[in-house]
Each structure stands twice: as C-alpha cells, then as structure tokens.
Design a protein around this motif. Structure first.
Motif, short mmCIF file in Angstrom:
data_model
loop_
_atom_site.label_atom_id
_atom_site.label_comp_id
_atom_site.label_asym_id
_atom_site.label_seq_id
_atom_site.Cartn_x
_atom_site.Cartn_y
_atom_site.Cartn_z
N ASP A 255 10.18 -15.43 -4.10
CA ASP A 255 8.82 -13.92 -3.86
C ASP A 255 9.37 -13.54 -2.34
N SER A 258 12.71 -12.88 -1.10
CA SER A 258 13.11 -11.19 -1.49
C SER A 258 12.59 -10.38 -0.64
N ILE A 493 16.17 -9.16 -3.06
CA ILE A 493 17.05 -10.41 -3.28
C ILE A 493 17.80 -9.49 -4.51
#
Length: 532
Positions: A255, A258, A493
C-alpha cells in the motif's frame, strides 16, 4: 466519519481566525479584480503574465501544489507515525525532481494553452476524440481534488467548533466554494497566480517560523527533539523506526509503495500543475521556476516533519489522537502550546488560504480544459472566437464550483487524503502514460491515447470502488457492507502499469500515423517555439 472529543481552542481564537481569514480574502479578491484579464484574450486568461521571473513562477508552482493536506495532514501523519510519516513526505520532493527532469521542458515547448494542444500536435488524425477523453480525465481529477479541498475546509472548521452541524457544514462549503469560483471565473490565470504567490510566501514563512519556535524550544538540539518525541509517543523506539503505519503485513508495505508511486508519477500529470508548466515564455525561465519550486517545496516538507515531531514531543501523541484520530489537529495543538491563540489563529487562517489557492487553481484548470478542448476544439472545431471561449471558461468555472460543492456535501466523512490520492492515482494511470508516450515514443497513436486515458481512468475508479476505502473496515464509506476484493487503499501499483500497457497495446494494434508527424513534433519539443 470524524469524531472530535472537543474543539482545539476557544471562541476568541475562532474570532481572530475569522478576522484574519476575511482580511486576506478581501485583499486577495480586490487584487484579483485589479489583475484580472482586461481583454478577452485566451492566452491571458489561460496563461496569465508570461514574463514573470523564475522566483515568482516558482512561488506560484509551490502555491499550486501545497494544499492544506500538506500543512495539516502531513504533519499529522508524522506526529502519529514518526518515521513512516517522514518517509511519506519524501515522495513529494522526488515527484518534483521527476517533473523537472522528464516532463517540464518538452511539454512547455510543444504545448500552447492546455495539454490537449500538445496531444493535437502529436496525434493530428484523432485529435478531437483524444481531446474529449483528456477533458473527461481532467474534469474527474480536478473535481476529486477540489472536493478534497472543500471537505478539508469543513474538517478545519471542526477543529474549532467540534463536529459541525449540517447547516454549518453546508455554509462552510458554500462560502469557500463561492470564493473559489470568483477567483477562477473573474481572475483567470493572472488572478490565480497572485493568490498562489501570496499563499506560498505566507506558507513558507508560517511553517518556517513555527519550526524555528519548535527547534528553539529544544535548544536547537535535534537529538533532544527526537528522543522527547519518542518518549511522548507512548511507543518508545518503535516511533522512530519503520513500520508503524506501513509495516507489519505485506499488504501494508504494498500500500505504501502504491501510494508513493501515485504521488511521484501523478504530480507531473496533475492538470493545474501542467498549466503552470506551460506558462513561462522561455525554457530558461521554466527551468529556474521548477528549481525554485523544488527548493521551496522541499523546505516546507522538511519543516512539516519538524512540526510533526514537535507536536508529539510537546503535546503528546495520545492527546493528538484523542482529539482527531487522523492527526489533522496536530499542528494547531502545537501552535496553541507554543504561541497560544494568536499562533493557532495564524496557522488556521493560513490553512484556509491554502485551501482557497489550490481549489482556485483546480477550478481554473478544469474550466480551461472544458472551454478550450471540449468547446473550442471539439464542439466548435476551432472556429470559436476568443471572447466566446473566455465566456465559456468563466461559465465552466462556475459550474465546476457548484458541482464541487454538491459533491463535497455528499461525501462528508470521507478522508481528504483518500480523495486527493485517488486524484493522483487517476492522473498517473490515465494522463501520465499519454504524456510520456506522446513525448518519447514514435509509434504512439490516437487509439493508444484513447485506451490509455479511458482505460487508466476506469481501472483506477473500479479498483477504488472495490477497495477497503469504500467497504469492509470501520473507517470505510460503507462500514457495514463488504464487497472489497482489492486489498490496497491506493490503486496506483496496478492501475499505473495498466494505463501504460493499454497505451502500448492500442498503439501496436492500430495503423501507423502519417510519416513525418513525430519528427516535426520532436523538433518542436526539443527546440521549442519561444514566441507563442
């Protein structure tokens, strides 16, 4: 939903904040009226004063980028998560280096008023459909980011009066939204530039002075600041190590990656930043402007880190989290400890002005794209008069402002950071692949551009709809539903590679464009047409 245990400060501070805020708004509105385009010339409305010095241009770029999320949100993340928060601030500076090294110069050289003009020059065969797709993506990105600013204004108000009633929320959004529309519709780019320069100077000074006060409090001893922050965080040394916010599970680490990918790649594709890159008359001024912008933004991010650590060291992490779980109140609580109500009032009015400035730039970028790309080139096929186009731009600014206000009232309770980062992800997934391929790949075609724009947009939105932001966690928009099959908060991502892949596939599968188009474009992008 934001729950505030209490408000940060007392009534006197609120009154002082309002007085300061109204003063700055009145002065800037008056300045906007004075600097507004006197003639209905589209170049003046879209690009403003093109002979500004690199420093003023750099200040305007800095003002365009730094939103209230930087002042309140980023300091809050540092205050609550220590090392991870500082890491998160680093992405912003890297993003500007990327814009400076890759995109800024060829984009300015080949563009005219909007990114649509660059794409029309590069893809002449399918230019109308590409402009249409680009206008849609621009509108979505700008609206999301605008809503984030307006929701942020209510969150800021909540720091003073506790959780606001529905009427107070609506009034706050409508007042801020209306001021933004006036800035964009009447002032155009000259008006927006004045506000950005004023705001950037205030922000750099305000953050710098407060950070100096924090460092002075610890006798300029950085070690003492760090050790006190760790001691007051109730987490000890874990606070100064990685993993508090983005550690532990692989999902958390992905996360973070991303999110940083979306910030670093999305910045160069944000429509209001790109308009700013098109403004300088010469490449030399553009280079100087972006270098100034990188320096100023780097300084503000560094100072925001100091403020976040200072807030934990002086106020305490648990007290900040009790008042606002997202940490937005950290810098105001710190201000109250260091300089009482006066400093809080100064910082709060600064945050409000910051909101206004960014929102004005976004509204103007979206209005320009609708008026120039959609109306001027797609609907009127380049036959619109300058007066007509400027009138449409002003009407569009008003319409976008109203849409932003309505969406902000509907999406109350959504995290401002989530909305802003979704805008970054869409810009990086849809607009960036189109820019990069247009500038650097001979084989890029109009079909590739359309697939990249529509596909990147659809992919980002779809992944967010099925992510934990919308459902399945206590902090989701619909906490009691569960249809989240995509585990990450930010789609970057997956959606950014998807945008690039779609652009490549679309180009490979479509027929080659006319010979000589890319060569002409390349000369223009490298050498530039300095008199436009």
């Amino acid at each position: 939903m934001v729950h505030h245990a209490a408000s940060v400060t007392d009534r006197a501070t609120l009154q002082l904040t309002l007085i300061l805020f109204i003063t700055v708004v009145v002065v800037t509105l008056f300045t906007v009226l004075l600097t507004a385009p006197q003639r209905d010339e589209i170049s003046e409305f879209y690009l403003g004063d093109r002979d500004m010095s690199p420093l003023r241009n750099g200040l305007a770029m800095c003002g365009d980028y730094l939103s209230a999320a930087t002042l309140l949100g980023s300091t809050g993340i540092v205050a609550l998560t220590g090392y991870d928060g500082l890491l998160y601030l680093g992405g912003t500076v890297v993003a500007w280096m990327m814009a400076l090294l890759m995109i800024a110069e060829p984009l300015r050289n080949s563009g005219k008023f909007t990114l649509g003009d660059t794409l029309a020059l590069r893809l002449p065969q399918g230019q109308r459909s590409v402009r249409l797709a680009l206008a849609l993506c621009t509108l979505v990105v700008c609206l999301l980011y605008l809503v984030a600013q307006l929701v942020g204004s209510v969150a800021l108000l909540a720091q003073f009066i506790g959780a606001p009633s529905g009427t107070a929320r609506a009034m706050c959004v409508v007042v801020i939204g209306t001021i933004v529309v006036v800035y964009a519709a009447i002032g155009g780019m000259p008006g927006a530039t004045v506000i950005q320069v004023v705001k950037a100077v205030m922000l750099v000074a305000g953050v710098g002075v407060t950070a100096v006060m924090v460092l002075h409090h610890f006798n300029w001893n950085i070690d003492k600041l760090l050790s006190t922050a760790a001691a007051n965080s109730a987490l000890g040394d874990r606070y100064l190590g990685p993993g508090l916010r983005y550690g532990g599970t692989t999902t958390n680490k992905l996360d973070f990656f991303s999110l940083q990918l979306a910030i670093v790649l999305g910045l160069a594709a944000l429509p209001h930043i790109m308009m700013r890159l098109l403004a300088p008359r010469s490449t030399r001024v553009l280079r100087g402007s972006v270098v100034w912008a990188v320096g100023l933004i780097g300084f503000v991010c560094l100072m925001a880190g100091v403020l976040g650590l200072g807030a934990t060291a002086i106020v305490g992490r648990e007290q900040i989290a009790d008042l606002d779980p997202r940490g937005d109140a950290a810098v105001l609580l710190l201000g109250y400890e260091l300089g009482g109500g006066v400093l809080v009032a100064l910082l709060s009015s600064l945050a409000f002005i910051t909101l206004l400035g960014v929102a004005g730039g976004l509204t103007l970028a979206a209005a320009s794209s609708i008026a120039h790309d959609l109306y001027g080139e797609v609907i009127r096929k380049g036959k619109a008069t300058q007066t007509e186009e400027v009138a449409v731009a002003r009407l569009s600014a008003a319409a976008i402002g109203v849409m932003g206000m309505m969406l902000a009232l509907l999406s109350w309770g959504t995290s401002t950071a989530t909305l802003a980062f979704l805008a970054f992800a869409i810009a990086a997934s849809a607009i960036l692949p189109t820019i990069v391929y247009s500038l650097f790949w001979r084989g890029f075609t109009a079909r590739g551009a359309l697939l990249s724009l529509y596909g990147g947009l659809a992919c980002s939105v779809l992944l967010v709809v099925f992510s934990p932001i919308i459902s399945s966690t206590p902090n989701s928009v619909y906490p009691h539903s569960d249809f989240a099959w995509f585990p990450l908060q930010n789609p970057g991502i997956v959606s950014i590679p998807a945008g690039f892949l779609l652009g490549w596939v679309g180009s490979v599968l479509s027929k080659r464009q006319e010979p000589g188009v890319f060569e002409k474009f390349e000369v223009r992008a490298l050498v530039g047409a300095d008199e436009r």
